[in-house]
Design a protein around this motif. Structure first.
Motif, PDB file in Angstrom:
ATOM      1  N   SER A 173       0.488  -1.502   0.311  1.00 44.56           N
ATOM      2  CA  SER A 173      -0.179  -0.132   0.208  1.00 44.56           C
ATOM      3  C   SER A 173       1.328   1.434  -0.016  1.00 44.56           C
ATOM      4  O   SER A 173       1.494   1.116   0.526  1.00 44.56           O
ATOM      5  CB  SER A 173      -0.485  -0.057   1.340  1.00 44.56           C
ATOM      6  N   GLU A 229      -6.818  -7.336  -1.109  1.00 44.25           N
ATOM      7  CA  GLU A 229      -6.703  -7.241  -0.453  1.00 44.25           C
ATOM      8  C   GLU A 229      -6.207  -6.504   1.256  1.00 44.25           C
ATOM      9  O   GLU A 229      -6.752  -4.998   1.980  1.00 44.25           O
ATOM     10  CB  GLU A 229      -9.060  -6.713   0.254  1.00 44.25           C
ATOM     11  N   ARG A 232      -3.652  -4.012  -0.018  1.00 45.32           N
ATOM     12  CA  ARG A 232      -4.434  -2.512  -0.413  1.00 45.32           C
ATOM     13  C   ARG A 232      -4.564  -2.245   0.218  1.00 45.32           C
ATOM     14  O   ARG A 232      -4.371  -0.949   0.658  1.00 45.32           O
ATOM     15  CB  ARG A 232      -5.504  -3.188  -0.836  1.00 45.32           C
ATOM     16  N   VAL A 245      -3.702  -7.528  -9.930  1.00 53.35           N
ATOM     17  CA  VAL A 245      -3.680  -6.678  -9.563  1.00 53.35           C
ATOM     18  C   VAL A 245      -3.353  -5.381  -9.951  1.00 53.35           C
ATOM     19  O   VAL A 245      -2.729  -4.005 -10.229  1.00 53.35           O
ATOM     20  CB  VAL A 245      -2.568  -6.237  -8.416  1.00 53.35           C
ATOM     21  N   LEU A 248      -4.960  -2.019  -9.606  1.00 57.44           N
ATOM     22  CA  LEU A 248      -4.601  -1.345  -8.433  1.00 57.44           C
ATOM     23  C   LEU A 248      -3.374  -0.323  -8.598  1.00 57.44           C
ATOM     24  O   LEU A 248      -2.904   0.368  -8.045  1.00 57.44           O
ATOM     25  CB  LEU A 248      -4.494  -2.240  -7.157  1.00 57.44           C
ATOM     26  N   GLU A 253      -3.048   2.085  -6.642  1.00 58.09           N
ATOM     27  CA  GLU A 253      -3.672   2.256  -5.148  1.00 58.09           C
ATOM     28  C   GLU A 253      -2.392   0.849  -4.301  1.00 58.09           C
ATOM     29  O   GLU A 253      -2.571   0.370  -2.923  1.00 58.09           O
ATOM     30  CB  GLU A 253      -5.032   1.313  -4.807  1.00 58.09           C
ATOM     31  N   HIS A 304     -10.134  -5.590  -9.619  1.00 53.65           N
ATOM     32  CA  HIS A 304     -10.391  -4.141  -8.942  1.00 53.65           C
ATOM     33  C   HIS A 304     -10.178  -3.570 -10.893  1.00 53.65           C
ATOM     34  O   HIS A 304     -10.624  -1.818 -10.301  1.00 53.65           O
ATOM     35  CB  HIS A 304      -9.264  -3.194  -8.229  1.00 53.65           C
TER      36      HIS A 304
END
Length: 307
Positions: A173, A229, A232, A245, A248, A253, A304
């Motif tokens: 993240s 998740e 993230r 991903v 993301l 993200e 996502h």
């Protein structure tokens, strides 16, 4: 145990409410059906038919016997179809175990195509993680495994082929401390931060997880979707399937980090035991050898992508 003729007799009388109509339905003389009904009563030593009214009625005992007979008749019919199915080369049931890194949604079109064959074969699809996938095949809890990782182990009768290659990215993240760490990130720095792992489902003592260093704290989660998740949200760090991903990473993200010890791509395998190769297993193997399907399974779904 009632014979097939007795089961048919009870069903005919229950539905028609008349010995004559039951006889016509069964293609027998009314006297033959009446005699068979009395023999059935004698056999159970119970009054099964109420003959006092114009319409033949079942007594409570007769109703119970008729209901159970109908169930048995259905069971016999199903058993007959299953026997014929297996005699025709189809399995009674096919148990498919996928590694959890694959997504069930990618198999839905294949299941729909299999259903269109109307083979009668029951499908059971479950998943395992890492060594647990191979264990399922070794221990007879799978007829076919899809997406198993690492080199195929020694299993009697094992047959396999490569499904494809999965690429990985180390991602964190943007709020995680490692996001600002200089690159490449080394093991000493990585060990200070919690790893997120999908726990190996092997029952053996040597069950393991990817990407955890000795002494590094770990958060074990139930699925790759949960791992993505968790990372993230900044709950830990670790390796993720690059294709899943991509959005993301593109939106910031998740942040990709270069590591001093990069993770090699994983070969994913399709495997089965060659002792029993019924028509259903052969069909699934044929589908899994198709390059388009194999690529879809390995790449997975960028969950996502829609934001």
């Amino acid at each position: 145990m009632l014979s097939a003729d007795e089961l048919a007799l009870l069903e005919a009388i229950r539905e028609s409410g008349s010995l004559s109509r039951a006889a016509a339905r069964l293609g027998k003389a009314p006297s033959t059906v009446s005699h068979a009904a009395r023999q059935l009563e004698a056999r159970f030593d119970a009054l099964l038919f109420d003959r006092r009214r114009y319409r033949l009625q079942l007594t409570p005992a007769g109703q119970l016997l008729a209901q159970e007979a109908a169930r048995l008749l259905l069971d016999v019919s199903r058993l007959t179809r299953r026997v014929q199915q297996v005699a025709g080369g189809w399995e009674d049931r096919l148990w498919i175990v996928t590694d959890e890194v694959l997504e069930f949604e990618t198999l839905l079109p294949v299941i729909q195509a299999f259903d269109a064959l109307e083979s009668g074969v029951g499908l059971r699809i479950t998943h395992e993680v890492l060594t647990g996938t191979w264990d399922a095949l070794r221990e007879g809890r799978a007829d076919l495994v899809v997406g198993a990782t690492n080199e195929p182990p020694v299993i009697p009768g094992l047959r396999w082929f490569e499904l494809g290659v999965m690429d990985w990215v180390f991602a964190v993240s943007p709020r995680h401390p490692l996001a600002r760490a200089p690159e490449p990130v080394d093991a000493a720095l990585l060990r200070q931060h919690r790893a997120v792992v999908v726990a190996d489902t092997s029952r053996r003592l040597d069950a393991r997880g990817y990407g955890v260093l000795g002494g590094q704290p770990a958060l074990a989660v139930p699925s790759m979707r949960a791992k993505i998740e968790a990372q993230r949200q900044g709950l830990g760090v670790g390796w993720l399937p690059r294709e899943r991903v991509a959005s993301l990473l593109a939106r910031g993200e998740l942040v990709e980090k270069t590591m001093t010890d990069p993770r090699e791509p994983n070969l994913l395998y399709v495997a089965w035991r060659g002792e029993h190769e019924g028509r259903a297993l052969q069909w699934w193997l044929q589908q899994l050898r198709l390059p388009r399907l194999a690529a879809r399974l390995v790449q997975g779904i960028d969950g996502h992508a829609a934001g």
